[in-house]
Scaffold this active site. Sequence first.
Site, PDB file in Angstrom:
ATOM      1  CG  LEU A 155       3.869  -6.505   5.900  1.00 20.24           C
ATOM      2  CD1 LEU A 155       3.401  -6.430   7.171  1.00 20.24           C
ATOM      3  CD2 LEU A 155       2.902  -6.136   4.958  1.00 20.24           C
ATOM      4  CB  SER A 156       6.929  -2.303   1.491  1.00 19.88           C
ATOM      5  OG  SER A 156       7.325  -3.417   0.167  1.00 19.88           O
TER       6      SER A 156
END
Length: 364
Positions: free
Chosen positions: A63-64
């Site tokens: 996940l960014s």
Amino acid sequence: MGGAVSAGEDNDELIDNLKEAQYIRTELVEQAFRAIDRADYYLEEFKDNAYKDLAWKHGNIHLSAPCIYSEVMEALDLQPGLSFLNLGSGTGYLSSMVGLILGPFGVNHGVELHSDVIEYAKQKLDFFIKTSDSFDRFEFCEPSFVIGNCLEISPDCTQYDRVYCGAGVQKEHEDYMKNLLKVGGILVMPLEEKLTKITRTGPSAWETKKILAVSFAPLIQPNHADSGKSRLVHLPPVAVRSLQDLARIAIRGTIKKIIHQEAMGKAGNGLKNPPRFKRRRVRRRRMETIVFLDKEVFASRISSPSDDNNNSEDMEEERPEEEEEETKPSELKPDPPVNFLREKVLSLPLPDPLKYYLLYYREK
């Protein structure tokens, strides 16, 4: 190391912080972020970090940072009814937020290299649809995920209004990415260590804007060592809505108008909305810096020590109107959103199967 905004205690506080730091700037993007709890996309043992503005990676799952996703969502300039392609769709977190904005007439496709991540994304999508009551499910453009390398998309695939790539794009693949766009479409991707927005203004005309300094892991090149042949990725066909679906959308639209008119009537009678509590928050002027984390770089706005007054005046607690006494921490969170359309449909004098059909019946 740190994020662009301070950590939140829950999803709403994380969004409050992103808004205050001007990473979330539009109402549509804010609503999408609030409707989906970021922690739901974490493995259970890592959920304590869900509301920090940091990237997270475990195996192939990634996940960014929230500030990156918010900049991407704002840059895509999403509108209902558009088609969207997510290259490196990962957990499906971004695709699900996009689906809330695209609505029932949108197209929402994702391409992901790893089969285990595809399964993870489908599990999270099922959980979201079955448990969330904070949005209108039938107006959700459900993502479809396809396994494969996004550099091997079939050349006869349809073009899209919006495209996002979640991995670093090498310069030699820039034209390949551009050709996935319709005229008037927007492409957002990490290019030469800059989050870049490219708008296709004509068949061979483009406008390019650099948004943010970033550093993503690069796209994985296709491997043809086994067979020597390319494994073309075929995207799902664009489906046409059935007459039943169109009728359901029209009925729900009519009910929504009735609900809106009733709400306006109550407001006209002098009824006031209950006060909304806001959390205590540190308010400081901010400065720009670059922050590094696990191969990802993002522009960060953090407080400058020279701007601090070193006293309690920096801490400001916003109280609701009509509330003078100190509020306990457990009372600071607003009530969960109410799905008024669902309540209205359930109160109608209709057979239960029709009610459930109008509310959204996902099983095919």
